[in-house]
Design a protein around this motif. Structure first.
Motif, mmCIF file in Angstrom:
data_model
loop_
_atom_site.group_PDB
_atom_site.id
_atom_site.type_symbol
_atom_site.label_atom_id
_atom_site.label_comp_id
_atom_site.label_asym_id
_atom_site.label_seq_id
_atom_site.Cartn_x
_atom_site.Cartn_y
_atom_site.Cartn_z
ATOM 1 N N SER A 71 41.187 32.047 82.887
ATOM 2 C CA SER A 71 39.864 32.163 83.472
ATOM 3 C C SER A 71 39.643 33.665 83.709
ATOM 4 O O SER A 71 40.301 34.494 83.083
ATOM 5 C CB SER A 71 39.806 31.378 84.784
ATOM 6 N N TYR B 109 35.674 38.256 89.058
ATOM 7 C CA TYR B 109 34.917 39.493 89.178
ATOM 8 C C TYR B 109 35.446 40.282 90.364
ATOM 9 O O TYR B 109 35.564 39.738 91.469
ATOM 10 C CB TYR B 109 33.431 39.196 89.389
ATOM 11 N N VAL C 66 34.650 43.552 92.638
ATOM 12 C CA VAL C 66 33.514 44.434 92.912
ATOM 13 C C VAL C 66 33.921 45.500 93.927
ATOM 14 O O VAL C 66 34.357 45.178 95.034
ATOM 15 C CB VAL C 66 32.325 43.627 93.469
ATOM 16 N N ASN D 178 42.958 31.461 100.555
ATOM 17 C CA ASN D 178 43.299 30.575 99.431
ATOM 18 C C ASN D 178 43.384 29.112 99.861
ATOM 19 O O ASN D 178 43.151 28.207 99.072
ATOM 20 C CB ASN D 178 44.605 31.022 98.775
ATOM 21 N N PHE E 156 44.646 42.216 97.600
ATOM 22 C CA PHE E 156 43.565 41.252 97.814
ATOM 23 C C PHE E 156 42.945 40.848 96.468
ATOM 24 O O PHE E 156 42.758 39.658 96.192
ATOM 25 C CB PHE E 156 42.518 41.912 98.724
ATOM 26 N N PHE E 157 42.649 41.829 95.631
ATOM 27 C CA PHE E 157 42.067 41.548 94.308
ATOM 28 C C PHE E 157 43.014 40.712 93.443
ATOM 29 O O PHE E 157 42.597 39.861 92.677
ATOM 30 C CB PHE E 157 41.731 42.858 93.585
ATOM 31 N N GLN E 158 44.294 40.992 93.547
ATOM 32 C CA GLN E 158 45.280 40.280 92.732
ATOM 33 C C GLN E 158 45.473 38.852 93.223
ATOM 34 O O GLN E 158 45.514 37.910 92.433
ATOM 35 C CB GLN E 158 46.615 41.043 92.781
ATOM 36 N N GLU E 159 45.568 38.670 94.539
ATOM 37 C CA GLU E 159 46.085 37.394 95.039
ATOM 38 C C GLU E 159 45.035 36.395 95.500
ATOM 39 O O GLU E 159 45.315 35.206 95.581
ATOM 40 C CB GLU E 159 47.093 37.658 96.171
ATOM 41 N N VAL E 160 43.835 36.849 95.839
ATOM 42 C CA VAL E 160 42.835 35.879 96.296
ATOM 43 C C VAL E 160 42.238 35.168 95.084
ATOM 44 O O VAL E 160 41.805 35.798 94.120
ATOM 45 C CB VAL E 160 41.724 36.556 97.129
ATOM 46 N N ASP E 161 42.233 33.845 95.150
ATOM 47 C CA ASP E 161 41.855 33.015 94.012
ATOM 48 C C ASP E 161 40.401 32.557 94.144
ATOM 49 O O ASP E 161 40.121 31.371 94.291
ATOM 50 C CB ASP E 161 42.805 31.805 93.966
ATOM 51 N N SER E 162 39.459 33.503 94.113
ATOM 52 C CA SER E 162 38.039 33.157 94.198
ATOM 53 C C SER E 162 37.288 33.839 93.060
ATOM 54 O O SER E 162 37.813 34.753 92.418
ATOM 55 C CB SER E 162 37.471 33.575 95.552
ATOM 56 N N ALA E 163 36.044 33.383 92.841
ATOM 57 C CA ALA E 163 35.278 33.861 91.689
ATOM 58 C C ALA E 163 34.940 35.347 91.793
ATOM 59 O O ALA E 163 35.050 36.093 90.822
ATOM 60 C CB ALA E 163 34.001 33.042 91.540
ATOM 61 N N VAL E 164 34.497 35.797 92.987
ATOM 62 C CA VAL E 164 34.091 37.195 93.140
ATOM 63 C C VAL E 164 34.757 37.787 94.379
ATOM 64 O O VAL E 164 34.687 37.211 95.469
ATOM 65 C CB VAL E 164 32.553 37.325 93.291
ATOM 66 N N LEU E 165 35.409 38.929 94.196
ATOM 67 C CA LEU E 165 36.083 39.604 95.311
ATOM 68 C C LEU E 165 35.460 40.980 95.511
ATOM 69 O O LEU E 165 35.150 41.675 94.544
ATOM 70 C CB LEU E 165 37.578 39.738 95.005
ATOM 71 N N TYR E 166 35.275 41.343 96.770
ATOM 72 C CA TYR E 166 34.619 42.608 97.105
ATOM 73 C C TYR E 166 35.527 43.520 97.910
ATOM 74 O O TYR E 166 36.254 43.054 98.783
ATOM 75 C CB TYR E 166 33.360 42.342 97.944
ATOM 76 N N HIS E 167 35.417 44.799 97.644
ATOM 77 C CA HIS E 167 36.004 45.803 98.523
ATOM 78 C C HIS E 167 34.863 46.642 99.102
ATOM 79 O O HIS E 167 34.080 47.238 98.349
ATOM 80 C CB HIS E 167 36.980 46.708 97.751
ATOM 81 N N LYS F 77 37.074 27.103 87.618
ATOM 82 C CA LYS F 77 37.700 28.146 86.822
ATOM 83 C C LYS F 77 37.504 27.951 85.328
ATOM 84 O O LYS F 77 37.643 28.901 84.579
ATOM 85 C CB LYS F 77 39.178 28.240 87.170
ATOM 86 N N ARG G 124 32.763 31.266 85.598
ATOM 87 C CA ARG G 124 33.137 31.457 86.999
ATOM 88 C C ARG G 124 32.198 32.488 87.601
ATOM 89 O O ARG G 124 31.863 33.472 86.944
ATOM 90 C CB ARG G 124 34.586 31.982 87.038
#
Lengths: 407, 407
Positions: free
Chosen positions: A395, A398, A400, B325, B346-357, B381, B385
């Protein structure tokens, strides 16, 4: 079982974060452990073969393992090691005017559920392909292959332990009602891939709450257009029908343009019969070759997987296309013609995963497409279509990056 | 209804073969017909509003149309015209050693089934996005919006007729049990997209035999790390929580690092209360700010879609990630931090469609991503996504050209 799968989910996060080097070392270690225990694998397989006396000889053959077959799936594992990493690829970079930077990055699906029958090589292939793509895998093989699958998973788990991965990266489900249970674990299992009989696939598709990648029954067609080269057509038809009758990319139906039917049908039916293929046909074909059986409606839908073919005479490419779109399982279809306009029409209008011009449908295969690995052939349109390689098990997400942007 | 859908399937083949110019002219004609009949649309909408007196004011507001809202969805249609064709794109070319040339080409999915509630703009958006991507569409809107949906579909059908397309390219299902019927039409409907309440989406996901693109409930999180800039964090939290509480990309949960909780919680809770946000919290947060309600287990799973937020104090990024998660709907999550290592984690391990910093989750939106159109936000997934644009409504097929190759 629920606790078991929760552990698999946990393990999937470890896999998702692991480097390509670690995953390759793991696959290498599994291959080596299989190699070092070939006698054990054959012994377990013998037990399965003894217990399975009541099943058909075709199924028995699919269940059977010898050194050569084991070597073949071990070499499949080794081939995986050389393939590039499907994970962590940047598929897109979007720079927005507000300063946000959006990256689309490939990630594993998470936990793959394989539900399959007989062939123990699927166990090894699925383990390899899932681990290479950083997915954990839940295996539910047929009960007839239980001992073989158990020893393979045990050996793979030894390698997991040795390489520092959680042993729950791979689990074998032995419960009788394991299939039904798996189909309800939406959220824990990310995707289910059924491989086996039509009946099995239909059951999974109709009852699963987990997203399914439907793999294919193949009611494949060849349409011989009026401008076809007869010799080329015959060579392709004989190959697509008889080189291996039990596979999904073999053809089951032959459509012939009416303008050439009188010449082509006697010619091709003779060749098919030389290969012991039973021939059925529509009314028009029966008028041309008297001694063929008349096809029933059901024949046009059926995947024979046998030395049997059903022929239909059609008015033109339009009728051929309409027939295919109605009766096909949307796997693979071919047109044999010299008429490039009809090729374009066929390619445009036929709604199947793989379409061929002047080539055998038997090429619908991950290896033949150059994917290096295959976990099945998808006949559905969402996510993945046709031969499924490593990318079918991925999959994306994104990512951001901002500096305090609000909307 | 079955006959109706069979006609839609047929029409989908006409659309699949149509040029971009013809499809753009069609969308233009639909927009124009809407424009020319705004009074009719408002009149139909009034009927729905009158019949719908018993429903909540939030739902009434979603149902309501005025000239401004109609102009907005018409302008959405016009924006579609400028977008490039998602169909017919060559995604890959594979040249094999045996001379076979394999082309992977994007194609429409075929027939898209939309099952949705209230908002009549979804009717217009779905029509536009489906036609642009050469898909036929079966619409099942909520019964509360029946008159509005009927007039919109009628006006769109007039345009279909005028532009020489089959009117079955768009169908509105009015049957009470239309949803259940649609979910069983595997093979005729290629994909179902549910949009609306959690209950509706859950029903579709659990009962559909047609592949589903699950769109999102959004139980979205912001994690404020110990190195976060307080002002930036507050700005983002207030935006993500209060700029529009009824949307799926609004946040519902706030996770705060324990090292800053004592300072940050009073600061942010004051600001949230200024915006009339009800604040719940875990035991630890209640120890710091005495007068908040204690959260129950269920709160951590819930999507409030209201002026309400639930706060939890966590030990570190690891606990935040684990919490997300476990409880998230896997839609959008943000980390506010100056610590780039934690961003990477956070970007590597969180299993969601869109991650923000350091940005608001409210940017999870097709327009904000630059897609030009959006038909929903996927929380699953497979296939697609995050925000779904035109490409989410496409599949592909493999076209293989040979010169008589056999295997």
């Amino acid at each position: 079982m629920l606790d078991k799968i929760k552990q698999v989910k946990k393990a999937s996060f470890v896999l998702a974060a692991s480097s390509l080097e670690k995953r390759n070392a793991l696959i290498e270690a599994i291959a080596r452990n299989f190699e070092n225990h070939i006698a054990l694998i054959i012994e377990a397989n013998k037990k399965d073969m003894q217990n399975a006396k009541d099943i058909s000889s075709a199924l028995l053959d699919r269940l059977y393992l010898d050194e050569k077959r084991i070597a073949s799936f071990i070499s499949g594992l080794k081939k995986l090691i050389c393939l590039p990493d499907p994970i962590g690829k940047i598929q897109e970079r979007i720079q927005r005017n507000n300063g946000l930077e959006i990256i689309k990055k490939s990630v594993p699906l998470g936990v793959v559920g394989m539900i399959y029958e007989s062939r123990p090589n699927v166990t090894s292939d699925a383990i390899g392909i899932c681990l290479k793509s950083a997915n954990a895998v839940v295996l539910k093989g047929g009960s007839e292959a239980l001992y073989t699958n158990k020893i393979l998973v045990e050996l793979a788990k030894e390698a997991l332990l040795k390489e520092g991965f959680p042993t729950s990266c791979i689990e074998l489900i032995e419960d009788r009602d394991g299939v039904s249970q798996m189909l309800h674990l939406r959220g824990l299992i990310d995707v289910i891939i059924p491989r086996g009989s039509d009946r099995l696939i239909k059951f999974v598709v109709e009852n699963s709450q987990v997203p399914v990648l439907e793999t294919g029954s193949g009611n494949c067609h060849i349409f011989v257009d009026k401008s076809a080269d007869f010799d080329m057509a015959a060579k392709i038809i004989i190959n697509a029908k008889t080189s291996r009758v039990s596979v999904c990319n073999a053809i089951e139906k032959l459509l012939v343009h009416q303008d050439i039917a009188k010449d082509f049908l006697p010619f091709i039916i003779l060749k098919l019969r030389e290969k012991n293929v039973e021939v059925l046909g529509c009314k028009k074909s029966k008028e041309i070759v008297l001694d063929i059986c008349e096809a029933q409606m059901q024949d046009y839908f059926e995947e024979y997987l046998d030395y049997k073919i059903c022929i239909k005479v059609v008015c033109d490419a339009d009728e051929a296309i309409e027939h295919i779109n109605h009766y096909s399982s949307h796997h693979s279809e071919a047109i044999i013609t010299q008429d490039l306009q009809n090729v374009e029409k066929f390619f445009q209008e036929v709604d199947s995963a793989v379409l061929y011009h002047n080539a055998s449908t038997r090429f619908s295969d991950g290896d033949e497409f150059g994917f290096g690995a295959e976990i099945g052939i998808s006949t559905q349109k969402i996510h993945t279509r046709g031969p499924m390689g490593l990318e079918a098990l991925c999959s994306y997400k994104y990512l951001v990056s901002g500096k305090g942007q609000i909307r």
